[in-house]
Design an enzyme around this catalytic site. Structure first.
Site, short mmCIF file in Angstrom:
data_model
loop_
_atom_site.label_atom_id
_atom_site.label_comp_id
_atom_site.label_asym_id
_atom_site.label_seq_id
_atom_site.Cartn_x
_atom_site.Cartn_y
_atom_site.Cartn_z
CB ALA A 102 -0.90 -0.02 1.23
N GLY A 156 0.72 -4.89 1.11
CA GLY A 156 -0.51 -4.93 0.33
C GLY A 156 -0.32 -5.59 -1.03
CD GLU A 200 -2.19 -7.31 3.27
OE1 GLU A 200 -1.98 -6.16 2.83
OE2 GLU A 200 -2.58 -7.54 4.42
CD GLU A 260 2.09 -5.38 5.81
OE1 GLU A 260 2.91 -6.29 6.13
OE2 GLU A 260 1.23 -5.54 4.93
N1 DAK Z 1 4.68 3.22 -0.80
C1 DAK Z 1 5.07 4.39 -1.38
N2 DAK Z 1 6.19 4.51 -2.10
C2 DAK Z 1 6.99 3.43 -2.23
C3 DAK Z 1 6.64 2.18 -1.65
C4 DAK Z 1 5.42 2.10 -0.90
N3 DAK Z 1 4.98 0.97 -0.37
N4 DAK Z 1 7.63 1.29 -1.96
C5 DAK Z 1 8.52 1.95 -2.70
N5 DAK Z 1 8.14 3.24 -2.87
C6 DAK Z 1 8.84 4.28 -3.59
C7 DAK Z 1 10.05 4.78 -2.83
O1 DAK Z 1 9.69 5.74 -1.86
C8 DAK Z 1 10.87 5.38 -3.97
O2 DAK Z 1 10.34 6.64 -4.30
P1 DAK Z 1 11.30 7.94 -4.48
O3 DAK Z 1 12.10 8.03 -3.24
O4 DAK Z 1 12.15 7.58 -5.68
O5 DAK Z 1 10.34 9.07 -4.73
C9 DAK Z 1 10.58 4.45 -5.14
O6 DAK Z 1 9.37 3.78 -4.81
C10 DAK Z 1 11.66 3.38 -5.33
O7 DAK Z 1 11.85 2.72 -4.09
P2 DAK Z 1 13.30 2.49 -3.41
O8 DAK Z 1 14.22 3.60 -3.78
O9 DAK Z 1 13.07 2.22 -1.98
O10 DAK Z 1 13.75 1.16 -4.19
P3 DAK Z 1 14.77 0.04 -3.69
O11 DAK Z 1 15.03 -0.83 -4.85
O12 DAK Z 1 15.94 0.66 -2.97
O13 DAK Z 1 13.95 -0.78 -2.58
C11 DAK Z 1 11.97 -1.94 -1.70
C12 DAK Z 1 12.82 -1.55 -2.96
C13 DAK Z 1 10.71 -2.62 -2.20
C14 DAK Z 1 12.76 -2.92 -0.85
C15 DAK Z 1 11.66 -0.65 -0.89
O14 DAK Z 1 11.10 0.34 -1.78
C16 DAK Z 1 10.70 -0.88 0.23
O15 DAK Z 1 11.06 -1.39 1.27
N6 DAK Z 1 9.44 -0.42 0.03
C17 DAK Z 1 8.42 -0.48 1.06
C18 DAK Z 1 7.93 -1.88 1.24
C19 DAK Z 1 6.89 -1.95 2.34
O16 DAK Z 1 7.16 -1.60 3.49
N7 DAK Z 1 5.71 -2.37 1.98
C20 DAK Z 1 4.58 -2.47 2.89
C21 DAK Z 1 3.82 -1.16 2.84
S1 DAK Z 1 2.54 -1.14 4.06
C22 DAK Z 1 -4.18 -0.86 6.68
C23 DAK Z 1 -2.97 -0.36 7.16
C24 DAK Z 1 -1.77 -0.72 6.59
C25 DAK Z 1 -1.75 -1.55 5.47
C26 DAK Z 1 -2.91 -2.04 4.97
C27 DAK Z 1 -4.13 -1.71 5.59
N8 DAK Z 1 -5.41 -0.42 7.32
C28 DAK Z 1 -5.44 0.63 8.22
C29 DAK Z 1 -6.68 -1.12 6.99
C30 DAK Z 1 -0.43 -1.80 4.96
C31 DAK Z 1 -0.09 -2.01 3.86
C32 DAK Z 1 1.25 -1.99 3.34
O17 DAK Z 1 1.39 -2.57 2.34
#
Ligand code: DAK
Length: 264
Positions: A71, A115, A118, A138
């Site tokens: 997400a 997400g 998911e 998360e």
């Molecule tokens: N959201 C927004 N932007 C993201 C992103 C994300 N999930 N993942 C990557 N990006 C963006 C980065 O910020 C970056 O943008 P700029 O800085 O260039 O503007 C661009 O994509 C490239 O990412 P990286 O520079 O980080 O790329 P790397 O190859 O170095 O790393 C990575 C890739 C996938 C390992 C890394 O980007 C990463 O760790 N991303 C986040 C992964 C993550 O934590 N995913 C889970 C998100 S939370 C709910 C509450 C919560 C949720 C659902 C429901 N309720 C209240 C009902 C939670 C959901 C989630 O999914």
């Protein structure tokens, strides 16, 4: 069905047996992070897919680097409890994937995190490129899975593995994901999408009625007891004896020819 964040293409390569939809998540700068706009577009794509009788299988995919990295954290970060409660965050548009009655294959290359993982699990089955990486990170953001991950991942891979993934945020590679049953198969990265399309064509050529009933039955296995699930299966199985496709499918076998299903 064209959109900015979800690009759709209709593939007519089932030899007169209907079409396949290729839906590609398209936020490359954010690794296909799933924001509200994207999920609304996907909702519309699925509505169109479900309504059009000619469309028989949908492939949901991302880029080589990311199916979806979760997400959108930047969209979520400023939200309060009251914000997410009032707008019914996640449930409003995400569950549309799980409720789709026609088949959806997730074709995962690269990251399928949070997400993204998911979303893949809401599809009917996951075909993974050897580059795929799955995770529920998360916990690193101070939260937990919120779009069904704690429930679906546990059903896919069991308590121990799901607990480890969700508590540590560790990523699982494609081979491990296949070994533990999260994905149905790992395919070579070189020809990945073409191979997924072949699988989709195989699905598309079946009787859509039989496909939809099979999907409904297998999904029921997650939501009820074994005896109730078997009763449900038996009722649907009996009902299939009223379809023209059952008559045609069995006749075609006996006459040693390909069936010509009409979805009736
Ligand atoms: N959201 C927004 N932007 C993201 C992103 C994300 N999930 N993942 C990557 N990006 C963006 C980065 O910020 C970056 O943008 P700029 O800085 O260039 O503007 C661009 O994509 C490239 O990412 P990286 O520079 O980080 O790329 P790397 O190859 O170095 O790393 C990575 C890739 C996938 C390992 C890394 O980007 C990463 O760790 N991303 C986040 C992964 C993550 O934590 N995913 C889970 C998100 S939370 C709910 C509450 C919560 C949720 C659902 C429901 N309720 C209240 C009902 C939670 C959901 C989630 O999914």
């Amino acid at each position: 069905m064209a959109g900015k964040n979800v690009i759709t293409e209709t593939l007519d390569n089932t030899n007169g047996n209907g079409s396949i939809v290729l839906a590609t998540l398209n936020r490359p700068d954010a690794l296909n992070a799933l924001n509200d706009e994207l999920m609304d577009e996907l909702f519309t794509v699925l509505d169109g897919y479900e309504k059009d009788d000619d469309l028989r299988c949908l492939i949901l995919t991302g880029s080589d680097k990311a199916f979806a990295a979760g997400a959108d954290i930047k969209q979520m970060q400023p939200k309060s409890y009251m914000d997410v409660y009032k707008e019914d965050f996640i449930s409003r548009n995400w569950e549309r994937v799980a409720s789709c009655r026609k088949p959806i294959i997730a074709a995962v290359s690269g990251y399928a995190l949070g997400g993204g993982c998911e979303l893949a699990m809401m599809c009917d089955f996951i075909l993974a490129s050897e580059t795929a990486k799955f995770g529920q990170p998360e916990i690193n953001l101070g939260v937990m899975p919120g779009a069904g991950g704690s429930q679906r991942l546990t059903r896919f891979v069991g308590k121990s593995k799901a607990m480890e993934m969700c508590l540590t945020g560790r990523m699982m590679d494609a081979d491990e994901a296949e070994r533990v049953g999260l994905v149905s198969r790992v395919l070579k990265k070189e020809n990945f999408l073409a191979e997924v399309v072949e699988v989709a064509i195989t699905v598309a050529k079946k009787s859509l009625i039989a496909t939809m009933m099979t999907k409904e039955c297998i999904n029921r296995a997650y939501e009820t007891t074994l005896s109730e699930g078997i009763r449900f299966e038996r009722r649907l199985f009996h009902s299939m004896f009223s379809t023209a496709d059952k008559t045609e499918g069995m006749a075609a076998f006996i006459e040693k020819r390909d069936p010509d299903f009409t979805d009736e």
